[in-house]
Design a protein around this motif. Structure first.
Motif, PDB file in Angstrom:
ATOM      1  N   GLY A   2       0.771  10.251  -9.972  1.00 34.86           N
ATOM      2  CA  GLY A   2      -0.316  10.448 -10.939  1.00 34.86           C
ATOM      3  C   GLY A   2      -0.882   9.151 -11.494  1.00 34.86           C
ATOM      4  N   ASP A   3      -0.746   8.044 -10.750  1.00 37.95           N
ATOM      5  CA  ASP A   3      -1.253   6.730 -11.163  1.00 37.95           C
ATOM      6  C   ASP A   3      -0.861   6.373 -12.608  1.00 37.95           C
ATOM      7  OD1 ASP A   3      -2.562   6.117  -8.717  1.00 37.95           O
ATOM      8  OD2 ASP A   3      -4.156   7.520  -9.254  1.00 37.95           O
ATOM      9  N   PRO A   4       0.413   6.390 -12.920  1.00 31.82           N
ATOM     10  CA  PRO A   4       0.806   6.096 -14.301  1.00 31.82           C
ATOM     11  C   PRO A   4       0.418   4.664 -14.703  1.00 31.82           C
ATOM     12  CG  PRO A   4       2.723   6.197 -12.861  1.00 31.82           C
ATOM     13  CD  PRO A   4       1.572   6.653 -12.048  1.00 31.82           C
ATOM     14  N   PRO A   5      -0.172   4.494 -15.896  1.00 33.76           N
ATOM     15  CA  PRO A   5      -0.646   3.172 -16.309  1.00 33.76           C
ATOM     16  C   PRO A   5       0.480   2.177 -16.556  1.00 33.76           C
ATOM     17  CG  PRO A   5      -0.933   4.792 -18.068  1.00 33.76           C
ATOM     18  CD  PRO A   5      -0.467   5.550 -16.868  1.00 33.76           C
ATOM     19  N   GLU A  44       1.575  -4.673  -6.745  1.00 34.00           N
ATOM     20  CA  GLU A  44       0.721  -5.704  -6.161  1.00 34.00           C
ATOM     21  C   GLU A  44       1.472  -6.506  -5.101  1.00 34.00           C
ATOM     22  OE1 GLU A  44      -0.556  -8.114  -9.469  1.00 34.00           O
ATOM     23  OE2 GLU A  44       1.335  -9.201  -9.576  1.00 34.00           O
ATOM     24  N   GLY A  93       1.959   1.780  -3.417  1.00 35.78           N
ATOM     25  CA  GLY A  93       0.785   2.276  -4.136  1.00 35.78           C
ATOM     26  C   GLY A  93       0.565   3.769  -3.891  1.00 35.78           C
ATOM     27  N   LYS A  94       0.881   4.197  -2.686  1.00 37.54           N
ATOM     28  CA  LYS A  94       0.735   5.613  -2.336  1.00 37.54           C
ATOM     29  C   LYS A  94       1.678   6.479  -3.199  1.00 37.54           C
ATOM     30  CE  LYS A  94       0.264   7.867   2.135  1.00 37.54           C
ATOM     31  NZ  LYS A  94       0.433   7.671   3.566  1.00 37.54           N
ATOM     32  N   TRP A  97       2.886   1.572 -14.542  1.00 39.42           N
ATOM     33  CA  TRP A  97       3.440   1.126 -13.245  1.00 39.42           C
ATOM     34  C   TRP A  97       2.379   0.321 -12.505  1.00 39.42           C
ATOM     35  CZ3 TRP A  97       5.360   4.968  -8.843  1.00 39.42           C
ATOM     36  CH2 TRP A  97       5.855   4.212  -7.772  1.00 39.42           C
ATOM     37  N   ASN A  98       2.688  -0.925 -12.291  1.00 41.79           N
ATOM     38  CA  ASN A  98       1.760  -1.827 -11.615  1.00 41.79           C
ATOM     39  C   ASN A  98       2.320  -2.188 -10.232  1.00 41.79           C
ATOM     40  OD1 ASN A  98      -0.521  -3.539 -11.569  1.00 41.79           O
ATOM     41  ND2 ASN A  98       0.819  -5.288 -11.937  1.00 41.79           N
ATOM     42  N   SER A 135       0.835  -1.213   0.000  1.00 42.78           N
ATOM     43  CA  SER A 135       0.000   0.000   0.000  1.00 42.78           C
ATOM     44  C   SER A 135       0.866   1.260   0.000  1.00 42.78           C
ATOM     45  CB  SER A 135      -0.998  -0.004   1.161  1.00 42.78           C
ATOM     46  OG  SER A 135      -0.322  -0.160   2.370  1.00 42.78           O
ATOM     47  N   ARG A 161       2.871   5.594  -6.069  1.00 42.89           N
ATOM     48  CA  ARG A 161       2.361   5.524  -7.456  1.00 42.89           C
ATOM     49  C   ARG A 161       1.258   6.560  -7.643  1.00 42.89           C
ATOM     50  NH1 ARG A 161      -1.925   3.129 -10.055  1.00 42.89           N
ATOM     51  NH2 ARG A 161      -1.508   2.646 -12.247  1.00 42.89           N
ATOM     52  N   HIS A 162       0.409   6.679  -6.633  1.00 42.59           N
ATOM     53  CA  HIS A 162      -0.686   7.655  -6.695  1.00 42.59           C
ATOM     54  C   HIS A 162      -0.117   9.083  -6.756  1.00 42.59           C
ATOM     55  CE1 HIS A 162      -4.704   9.092  -6.339  1.00 42.59           C
ATOM     56  NE2 HIS A 162      -4.414   9.803  -5.259  1.00 42.59           N
TER      57      HIS A 162
END
Ligand SMILES: C[S@@+](CC[C@H](N)C(=O)[O-])C[C@H]1O[C@@H](n2cnc3c(N)ncnc32)[C@H](O)[C@@H]1O
Length: 279
Positions: free
Chosen positions: A95-98, A103, A88-89, A100-101, A85, A91-92
């Motif tokens: 700008g939540d780049p598509p 999990e 993920g923060k 970059w995954n 998480s 990544r957010h």
């Protein structure tokens, strides 16, 4: 030499430490320093054209560094849900780049790794020795490196550990069994004994050390102390044994090595057309 803790007991809460690092210490300066350090060890100006796999992403700062260095694609995974998480923060924040995954995943889960396929830069800094099965983890991670790709790992070195591996094993046992108040005292003890060398006159050099920590990989001194005192399970690896293992097993060539710190950093290349050899 390999030195292992019992993996089933008291797994350290790495993710909580990373979450607190990002909440308290994240800054654009650390972000820039992490990218600089990543590129400088790789000897590159950018990661354009690179598919970057971050195994055990922790805070996610180095995945973010790969994004800033213009990697084409990034996949970050970690065993600890709070590390996931926290990554993920970031990544957010980016700008939540598509491309970059993020999990949850386990480097010891070969089915999961098979699904990920191969990558031309696999990065796993300070992770594989915390899995409870270091050599298996090194092997699994190495399998995700594409032919011609790079493998950047950092492992606790048995060549530099002082006073001894057994000493730190005992400290870690105590730290993981301690309550938050007792942990704080163990952190103070560490700073007194190892940060200051039991000499208050070394305060200036400690301040320098704290600054260098930030300059290095964008990390924080206290976060790293907690990670070091708590980090469990834990193994140490002999530098040459790592080089020999990856060469024997996969024909990986050593491109660069940085020694002398608690973690030795290795950069390997998977030669094109290499196939893994039987044991
Ligand atoms: C010392 S931290 C390093 C984090 C990051 N790579 C860095 O350089 O800052 C180790 C990380 O490895 C993760 N980890 C431990 N065992 C793992 C496993 N089996 N699979 C994936 N990640 C794992 C931990 O949860 C933790 O976030």
């Amino acid at each position: 030499m390999t030195f292992a803790g019992n993996p089933s007991s008291n797994r350290y809460e790495f993710g909580a430490n990373w979450a607190s690092f990002i909440d308290r210490h994240y800054s654009p300066e650390r972000r820039r320093m992490a990218a600089q350090k990543l590129l400088s060890f790789l000897g590159r100006q950018s990661l354009e054209g690179i598919h970057f796999l971050d195994i055990g992403s922790g805070s996610g700062l180095h995945s973010l560094a790969a994004l800033d260095a213009k990697a084409d694609r990034i996949h970050s995974f970690d065993f600890d849900p709070l590390s996931v998480s926290t990554t993920g923060k970031l990544r957010h924040l980016a700008g939540d780049p598509p491309n970059w995954n993020v999990e949850r995943g386990d480097v010891l889960d070969i089915d999961y790794l098979n699904k990920l396929g191969t990558w031309n830069l696999v990065y796993s800094w300070g992770v594989l020795h915390h899995t409870g099965a270091m050599w298996q983890a090194i092997e699994n991670a190495a399998r995700t490196v594409a032919p011609g790709g790079l493998f950047f790992i950092a492992l606790y070195s048995s060549n530099v550990v002082r006073p001894s591996a057994q000493f730190w094993l005992d400290v870690k046992r105590r730290y993981n069994a301690a309550n938050p108040h007792q942990r704080r005292w163990l952190e103070y003890w560490y700073i007194w004994r190892f940060g200051l060398g039991r000499n208050p006159l070394r305060l200036l050099s400690l301040v320098k050390q704290i600054y260098e920590k930030k300059k290095g990989r964008g990390m924080s001194y206290m976060t790293d102390i907690r990670d070091w005192l708590g980090g469990w399970p834990m193994e140490f690896a002999d530098d040459q044994a790592v080089i020999d293992f990856l060469n024997r097993r996969f024909d990986f060539e050593l491109v660069r090595i940085s020694t002398g710190e608690a973690c030795t950093e290795f950069l390997f290349r998977n030669p094109i057309k290499s196939t893994s050899k039987p044991n």
